[in-house]
Motif scaffolding. Sequence first.
Motif, PDB file in Angstrom:
ATOM      1  N   ARG A 119      46.813  29.066  41.845  1.00  0.00           N
ATOM      2  CA  ARG A 119      45.353  28.941  41.753  1.00  0.00           C
ATOM      3  C   ARG A 119      44.700  29.075  43.124  1.00  0.00           C
ATOM      4  NH1 ARG A 119      42.974  27.371  37.203  1.00  0.00           N
ATOM      5  NH2 ARG A 119      44.275  26.626  35.465  1.00  0.00           N
ATOM      6  N   MET A 120      45.324  28.467  44.127  1.00  0.00           N
ATOM      7  CA  MET A 120      44.788  28.569  45.485  1.00  0.00           C
ATOM      8  C   MET A 120      44.852  30.009  45.976  1.00  0.00           C
ATOM      9  SD  MET A 120      46.400  25.120  47.221  1.00  0.00           S
ATOM     10  CE  MET A 120      45.717  25.557  48.823  1.00  0.00           C
ATOM     11  N   LEU A 121      45.957  30.683  45.672  1.00  0.00           N
ATOM     12  CA  LEU A 121      46.101  32.085  46.064  1.00  0.00           C
ATOM     13  C   LEU A 121      45.060  32.948  45.353  1.00  0.00           C
ATOM     14  CD1 LEU A 121      47.553  34.453  47.419  1.00  0.00           C
ATOM     15  CD2 LEU A 121      49.226  34.414  45.547  1.00  0.00           C
ATOM     16  N   LEU A 122      44.855  32.681  44.066  1.00  0.00           N
ATOM     17  CA  LEU A 122      43.882  33.452  43.292  1.00  0.00           C
ATOM     18  C   LEU A 122      42.468  33.253  43.836  1.00  0.00           C
ATOM     19  CD1 LEU A 122      43.264  35.271  40.864  1.00  0.00           C
ATOM     20  CD2 LEU A 122      43.018  33.196  39.474  1.00  0.00           C
ATOM     21  N   ASP A 123      42.129  32.026  44.201  1.00  0.00           N
ATOM     22  CA  ASP A 123      40.797  31.752  44.758  1.00  0.00           C
ATOM     23  C   ASP A 123      40.562  32.568  46.027  1.00  0.00           C
ATOM     24  OD1 ASP A 123      40.203  29.993  42.746  1.00  0.00           O
ATOM     25  OD2 ASP A 123      40.745  28.191  43.892  1.00  0.00           O
ATOM     26  N   GLY A 124      41.592  32.652  46.857  1.00  0.00           N
ATOM     27  CA  GLY A 124      41.474  33.442  48.079  1.00  0.00           C
ATOM     28  C   GLY A 124      41.311  34.921  47.795  1.00  0.00           C
ATOM     29  N   LEU A 125      42.088  35.423  46.822  1.00  0.00           N
ATOM     30  CA  LEU A 125      41.995  36.829  46.450  1.00  0.00           C
ATOM     31  C   LEU A 125      40.627  37.160  45.860  1.00  0.00           C
ATOM     32  CD1 LEU A 125      45.510  37.389  44.790  1.00  0.00           C
ATOM     33  CD2 LEU A 125      44.726  38.262  47.009  1.00  0.00           C
ATOM     34  N   LEU A 126      40.124  36.271  45.010  1.00  0.00           N
ATOM     35  CA  LEU A 126      38.823  36.503  44.383  1.00  0.00           C
ATOM     36  C   LEU A 126      37.713  36.576  45.428  1.00  0.00           C
ATOM     37  CD1 LEU A 126      39.070  34.207  41.229  1.00  0.00           C
ATOM     38  CD2 LEU A 126      38.888  36.700  41.246  1.00  0.00           C
ATOM     39  N   ALA A 127      37.744  35.687  46.389  1.00  0.00           N
ATOM     40  CA  ALA A 127      36.727  35.690  47.448  1.00  0.00           C
ATOM     41  C   ALA A 127      36.795  36.974  48.268  1.00  0.00           C
ATOM     42  CB  ALA A 127      36.913  34.468  48.354  1.00  0.00           C
ATOM     43  N   GLU A 128      38.007  37.394  48.569  1.00  0.00           N
ATOM     44  CA  GLU A 128      38.204  38.610  49.368  1.00  0.00           C
ATOM     45  C   GLU A 128      37.777  39.840  48.599  1.00  0.00           C
ATOM     46  OE1 GLU A 128      42.255  40.484  50.187  1.00  0.00           O
ATOM     47  OE2 GLU A 128      41.826  39.458  52.089  1.00  0.00           O
ATOM     48  N   TRP A 129      38.209  39.971  47.346  1.00  0.00           N
ATOM     49  CA  TRP A 129      37.868  41.132  46.537  1.00  0.00           C
ATOM     50  C   TRP A 129      36.380  41.182  46.222  1.00  0.00           C
ATOM     51  CZ3 TRP A 129      42.466  40.674  42.531  1.00  0.00           C
ATOM     52  CH2 TRP A 129      43.665  40.928  43.204  1.00  0.00           C
ATOM     53  N   HIS A 130      35.799  40.009  45.982  1.00  0.00           N
ATOM     54  CA  HIS A 130      34.375  39.952  45.681  1.00  0.00           C
ATOM     55  C   HIS A 130      33.559  40.490  46.845  1.00  0.00           C
ATOM     56  CE1 HIS A 130      30.629  37.439  44.485  1.00  0.00           C
ATOM     57  NE2 HIS A 130      30.647  38.584  43.835  1.00  0.00           N
ATOM     58  N   GLU A 131      33.931  40.131  48.051  1.00  0.00           N
ATOM     59  CA  GLU A 131      33.234  40.621  49.241  1.00  0.00           C
ATOM     60  C   GLU A 131      33.427  42.126  49.406  1.00  0.00           C
ATOM     61  OE1 GLU A 131      33.156  39.838  54.100  1.00  0.00           O
ATOM     62  OE2 GLU A 131      34.512  38.699  52.805  1.00  0.00           O
ATOM     63  N   ARG A 132      34.621  42.608  49.146  1.00  0.00           N
ATOM     64  CA  ARG A 132      34.904  44.028  49.318  1.00  0.00           C
ATOM     65  C   ARG A 132      34.147  44.901  48.320  1.00  0.00           C
ATOM     66  NH1 ARG A 132      41.517  44.144  50.342  1.00  0.00           N
ATOM     67  NH2 ARG A 132      41.466  43.105  52.398  1.00  0.00           N
ATOM     68  N   LEU A 133      33.858  44.387  47.137  1.00  0.00           N
ATOM     69  CA  LEU A 133      33.183  45.178  46.105  1.00  0.00           C
ATOM     70  C   LEU A 133      31.731  45.499  46.450  1.00  0.00           C
ATOM     71  CD1 LEU A 133      34.657  43.648  42.826  1.00  0.00           C
ATOM     72  CD2 LEU A 133      34.996  45.968  43.703  1.00  0.00           C
ATOM     73  N   SER A 134      31.185  44.842  47.461  1.00  0.00           N
ATOM     74  CA  SER A 134      29.835  45.183  47.919  1.00  0.00           C
ATOM     75  C   SER A 134      29.877  45.648  49.379  1.00  0.00           C
ATOM     76  CB  SER A 134      28.896  43.985  47.786  1.00  0.00           C
ATOM     77  OG  SER A 134      29.373  42.871  48.513  1.00  0.00           O
ATOM     78  N   SER A 135      31.054  46.084  49.816  1.00  0.00           N
ATOM     79  CA  SER A 135      31.242  46.528  51.196  1.00  0.00           C
ATOM     80  C   SER A 135      31.204  48.053  51.295  1.00  0.00           C
ATOM     81  CB  SER A 135      32.589  46.022  51.732  1.00  0.00           C
ATOM     82  OG  SER A 135      32.934  46.673  52.929  1.00  0.00           O
ATOM     83  N   ILE A 136      30.286  48.568  52.100  1.00  0.00           N
ATOM     84  CA  ILE A 136      30.213  50.010  52.311  1.00  0.00           C
ATOM     85  C   ILE A 136      31.466  50.502  53.030  1.00  0.00           C
ATOM     86  CG2 ILE A 136      29.014  51.801  53.648  1.00  0.00           C
ATOM     87  CD1 ILE A 136      26.393  50.533  52.882  1.00  0.00           C
ATOM     88  N   SER A 137      32.020  49.690  53.916  1.00  0.00           N
ATOM     89  CA  SER A 137      33.235  50.083  54.629  1.00  0.00           C
ATOM     90  C   SER A 137      34.390  50.342  53.660  1.00  0.00           C
ATOM     91  CB  SER A 137      33.632  49.002  55.635  1.00  0.00           C
ATOM     92  OG  SER A 137      32.696  48.916  56.683  1.00  0.00           O
ATOM     93  N   TRP A 138      34.569  49.459  52.679  1.00  0.00           N
ATOM     94  CA  TRP A 138      35.643  49.645  51.707  1.00  0.00           C
ATOM     95  C   TRP A 138      35.323  50.795  50.752  1.00  0.00           C
ATOM     96  CZ3 TRP A 138      40.536  48.114  51.197  1.00  0.00           C
ATOM     97  CH2 TRP A 138      40.981  47.119  52.062  1.00  0.00           C
ATOM     98  N   PHE A 139      34.063  50.959  50.409  1.00  0.00           N
ATOM     99  CA  PHE A 139      33.647  52.098  49.583  1.00  0.00           C
ATOM    100  C   PHE A 139      34.032  53.402  50.277  1.00  0.00           C
ATOM    101  CE2 PHE A 139      30.685  55.393  48.367  1.00  0.00           C
ATOM    102  CZ  PHE A 139      30.482  55.217  47.006  1.00  0.00           C
ATOM    103  N   MET A 140      33.715  53.505  51.571  1.00  0.00           N
ATOM    104  CA  MET A 140      34.006  54.713  52.326  1.00  0.00           C
ATOM    105  C   MET A 140      35.508  54.904  52.544  1.00  0.00           C
ATOM    106  SD  MET A 140      31.214  56.243  52.733  1.00  0.00           S
ATOM    107  CE  MET A 140      31.800  57.482  53.868  1.00  0.00           C
ATOM    108  N   ARG A 141      36.209  53.811  52.712  1.00  0.00           N
ATOM    109  CA  ARG A 141      37.661  53.900  52.879  1.00  0.00           C
ATOM    110  C   ARG A 141      38.304  54.501  51.632  1.00  0.00           C
ATOM    111  NH1 ARG A 141      41.763  48.867  54.463  1.00  0.00           N
ATOM    112  NH2 ARG A 141      43.703  49.979  54.102  1.00  0.00           N
ATOM    113  N   CYS A 142      37.907  54.025  50.469  1.00  0.00           N
ATOM    114  CA  CYS A 142      38.469  54.542  49.212  1.00  0.00           C
ATOM    115  C   CYS A 142      38.088  56.006  49.001  1.00  0.00           C
ATOM    116  CB  CYS A 142      37.975  53.700  48.033  1.00  0.00           C
ATOM    117  SG  CYS A 142      38.596  52.004  48.023  1.00  0.00           S
TER     118      CYS A 142
END
Length: 340
Positions: A119-142
């Motif tokens: 659960r702790m690992l999932l919480d960390g992943l969710l926070a990280e992925w949530h931030e990346r989904l509105s990140s132009i840097s990650w959009f451009m990387r993909c």
Amino acid sequence: MTSARRTLIDAETTPFYHIINRCVRRAYLCGEDKVSGKSFEHRRGWIVDKIKALSNIFCIDICAYAVMNNHYHLVLKIDVDKAKSLSHREVITRWCQVTKGHDVATKYLNGDTLIEGERMLLDGLLAEWHERLSSISWFMRCLNEEIARRANREDECKGAFWEGRFKSQALLDDQALLACMMYVDLNPIRAGIADSLQTSDFTSIQERMTELNTTETDSAKHSEHSNEQSLKPLAEFNGSTHLTTQSGIPFHFCDYLELIDWTGKAIRPDKRGFIDSSRPKLLDCLGISPDTWITSAKEFRRQYSGISGRWDAMCEFKRQHQNGKWCKGKAYSNALHPLP
């Protein structure tokens, strides 16, 4: 010296950004290489399809685009409200469309019981992925990774395909957004490879005009095909006068179309000395002189560095995000926003 992305992109200040990316050594991204005789025209479709597919995954809308021979332009809008509304399941589902995800996330989606460490690992992943989904840097990387891999496979070579990381400009107000979108949409006309909006291939304005002229039946078929390909449509014009409005582009499309048609005729190489006594509505509403507007439509990228907008807003942005470093854009501020 280049600046870190976190100092150039801040969705709370403005959701709109101009993105530019160029091929290494000015190699051909698209078009036809006159030396080798090879045609790379089909790669334009790669860019358009990929940005729309990624827009459907990320909380990022496409306001304008232009795919040229060895570079492309995008005007992106970060959908802050959409990002905030994502559930945990939506975050995982979206992110797993661009990466393989994680076993713990898969267990969560399947409804399996998670131990405390998971659960702790999932919480960390969710926070990280949530931030990346509105990140132009990650959009451009993909975006850039896939295009580079496809092009290298096709060319049977290895190595860098892009000359470096993408360049970005923060668009701080409605005039900056309007000028930038116009600059992007008129790229083929300004470069002399198209003589009208209708023949400006692989641009957002051509796509919008095609959709406008499409019959309801054809539109339904196009929509069905887009859904099959998971391609998100372009951001809509909502007519709002406030840049901070989260839904769509803050202009009426009819006014934008009138202005871009007028501007396109004025900057065409074969239309030197073009004068039209009628001023487009948007120029009057925003208080911009025709001469100043034409200069901006031709030289937007040269006039402004990492940010564009009112002089006071640019200085404040620099103070908050770049420790008060100097601003490039005084010409824009004096021309469109006279200093007191």
